[in-house]
Design an enzyme around this catalytic site. Structure first.
Site, PDB file in Angstrom:
ATOM      1  N   GLY A  23      25.223  34.197  21.427  1.00 57.73           N
ATOM      2  CA  GLY A  23      26.650  33.997  21.171  1.00 57.73           C
ATOM      3  C   GLY A  23      27.578  34.452  22.274  1.00 57.73           C
ATOM      4  N   ARG A  76      16.418  17.441   8.219  1.00 64.08           N
ATOM      5  CA  ARG A  76      17.492  17.436   9.225  1.00 64.08           C
ATOM      6  C   ARG A  76      18.765  16.823   8.638  1.00 64.08           C
ATOM      7  NH1 ARG A  76      16.990  18.640  14.341  1.00 64.08           N
ATOM      8  NH2 ARG A  76      14.736  18.684  14.365  1.00 64.08           N
ATOM      9  N   ILE A 103      18.762  19.663  17.179  1.00 63.50           N
ATOM     10  CA  ILE A 103      19.143  18.278  17.432  1.00 63.50           C
ATOM     11  C   ILE A 103      19.929  17.786  16.223  1.00 63.50           C
ATOM     12  CG2 ILE A 103      18.239  15.937  17.734  1.00 63.50           C
ATOM     13  CD1 ILE A 103      15.830  17.290  19.177  1.00 63.50           C
ATOM     14  N   LEU A 104      21.059  17.144  16.490  1.00 62.24           N
ATOM     15  CA  LEU A 104      21.916  16.647  15.402  1.00 62.24           C
ATOM     16  C   LEU A 104      21.607  15.177  15.125  1.00 62.24           C
ATOM     17  CD1 LEU A 104      25.070  18.450  16.730  1.00 62.24           C
ATOM     18  CD2 LEU A 104      23.928  18.946  14.551  1.00 62.24           C
ATOM     19  N   HIS A 120      25.934  23.045  28.376  1.00 59.83           N
ATOM     20  CA  HIS A 120      24.512  23.009  28.740  1.00 59.83           C
ATOM     21  C   HIS A 120      24.342  23.669  30.109  1.00 59.83           C
ATOM     22  CE1 HIS A 120      20.408  21.580  28.857  1.00 59.83           C
ATOM     23  NE2 HIS A 120      20.619  21.219  30.112  1.00 59.83           N
ATOM     24  N   ASP A 156      21.653  16.277  25.118  1.00 58.69           N
ATOM     25  CA  ASP A 156      22.231  16.637  26.416  1.00 58.69           C
ATOM     26  C   ASP A 156      22.717  15.417  27.196  1.00 58.69           C
ATOM     27  OD1 ASP A 156      21.793  19.337  25.869  1.00 58.69           O
ATOM     28  OD2 ASP A 156      19.784  19.281  26.713  1.00 58.69           O
ATOM     29  N   GLU A 185      29.653  29.585  32.664  1.00 61.44           N
ATOM     30  CA  GLU A 185      29.886  28.963  31.344  1.00 61.44           C
ATOM     31  C   GLU A 185      31.067  29.629  30.639  1.00 61.44           C
ATOM     32  OE1 GLU A 185      26.453  28.412  28.798  1.00 61.44           O
ATOM     33  OE2 GLU A 185      25.104  28.405  30.501  1.00 61.44           O
TER      34      GLU A 185
HETATM   35  C1  GAR Z   1      23.855  28.878  27.027  1.00 59.91           C
HETATM   36  O1  GAR Z   1      23.356  29.041  28.322  1.00 59.91           O
HETATM   37  C2  GAR Z   1      24.048  27.416  26.724  1.00 59.91           C
HETATM   38  O2  GAR Z   1      24.461  26.666  27.832  1.00 59.91           O
HETATM   39  C3  GAR Z   1      22.661  27.022  26.279  1.00 59.91           C
HETATM   40  O3  GAR Z   1      22.209  28.093  25.507  1.00 59.91           O
HETATM   41  C4  GAR Z   1      22.805  29.288  25.994  1.00 59.91           C
HETATM   42  C5  GAR Z   1      23.415  30.011  24.829  1.00 59.91           C
HETATM   43  O4  GAR Z   1      23.867  31.276  25.208  1.00 59.91           O
HETATM   44  N1  GAR Z   1      22.673  25.784  25.564  1.00 59.91           N
HETATM   45  C6  GAR Z   1      21.716  24.875  25.669  1.00 59.91           C
HETATM   46  O5  GAR Z   1      20.724  25.019  26.337  1.00 59.91           O
HETATM   47  C7  GAR Z   1      21.961  23.612  24.864  1.00 59.91           C
HETATM   48  N2  GAR Z   1      21.177  22.523  25.365  1.00 59.91           N
HETATM   49  P1  GAR Z   1      24.862  32.072  24.266  1.00 59.91           P
HETATM   50  O6  GAR Z   1      24.243  32.068  22.881  1.00 59.91           O
HETATM   51  O7  GAR Z   1      24.901  33.449  24.857  1.00 59.91           O
HETATM   52  O8  GAR Z   1      26.183  31.372  24.298  1.00 59.91           O
END
Ligand code: GAR
Length: 233
Positions: A23, A76, A103-104, A120, A156, A185
């Site tokens: 998170g 799902r 996956i949605l 991503h 993605d 990010e």
């Molecule tokens: C992040 O790096 C995000 O980009 C990735 O999961 C991590 C979550 O970190 N998402 C994916 O890989 C989706 N394809 P967080 O829980 O600390 O935000």
């Protein structure tokens, strides 16, 4: 999608965040929303993982949370239907996937078309899926990064809203590269939510335009050249 809620008493866009794990991107959004001038507010944090750290972060911030345990709910389709009901009940105008590792279904994606975004940890379309940092290092690319994009049915894939390029350094491990990318990010995701909430983001087919946002003029090399190249011959 309307750019902003029409409720005069609450003009900030209602955002829901879906998260499965740590998170840290949720936290970046919580911190952004805490600023008085930020044009969005989080109305729900939903997780498929009971006990996820993301839920604790949400609770600490006093946010509404919901858990739909994918191991309990069965299909799902049932998960996505329950999630959709929660999002609609919360009045979500924008749904942000923030480390949501499920996956949605196409039905869910269609219901939130152009109101559903994902972050991503790669420069898409390179390295969709998992283990992006290991794969980036193994492939020898000189730049890694992250992408915020609208969600479509394929994983993605979807119109790219913004990307941050991060250099791959000699000696990087997946962990050191992940630290650099994750930090990027945390900058770009709140920025994109701001742009969307301000009604400045427009999707046309595969391309996205953002009113008032310009591309940088700079060109980045990695490695940095050590010889100067004359423009004239
Ligand atoms: C992040 O790096 C995000 O980009 C990735 O999961 C991590 C979550 O970190 N998402 C994916 O890989 C989706 N394809 P967080 O829980 O600390 O935000």
């Amino acid at each position: 999608m309307s750019g902003k809620t029409s409720n005069q008493a609450s003009p900030r866009m209602a955002v829901a965040v879906l998260a499965s794990g740590r998170g840290s991107n949720l936290q970046a959004l919580i911190d952004a929303c805490a600023k008085l001038d930020f044009p969005a507010r989080i109305v729900l944090v939903l997780s498929n993982v009971p006990g996820a750290q993301a839920l604790r972060r949400a609770e600490q911030a006093g946010l509404a949370t919901a858990v739909i345990d994918h191991k309990q709910i069965g299909s799902r389709e049932a998960f996505d239907k329950a999630a959709q009901e929660q999002l609609v009940a919360a009045g979500a105008e924008l749904v942000c996937l923030a480390g949501f590792m499920r996956i949605l279904t196409p039905g869910f994606v269609a219901a939130f078309r152009d109101r559903l975004i994902n972050i991503h940890p790669s420069l898409l379309p390179a390295f969709p899926g998992l283990h992006t940092h290991e794969r980036a290092i193994a492939s020898g690319v000189r730049f890694a990064g992250c992408t915020v994009h609208y969600v479509r049915s394929e994983v993605d894939v979807g119109p790219i809203i913004a990307q941050v390029a991060v250099p791959v350094q000699i000696g990087d491990t997946a962990d050191t590269l992940a630290t650099r990318v994750t930090s990027s990010e945390h900058h770009i995701y709140p920025q994109v939510v701001r742009w969307i909430a301000e009604g400045r983001v427009h999707v046309q087919g595969a391309r996205v335009t953002i009113d008032g946002a310009a591309a940088p003029a700079a060109v980045y090399f990695n490695p940095q050249p050590t010889i100067s190249v004359s423009a004239k011959k």
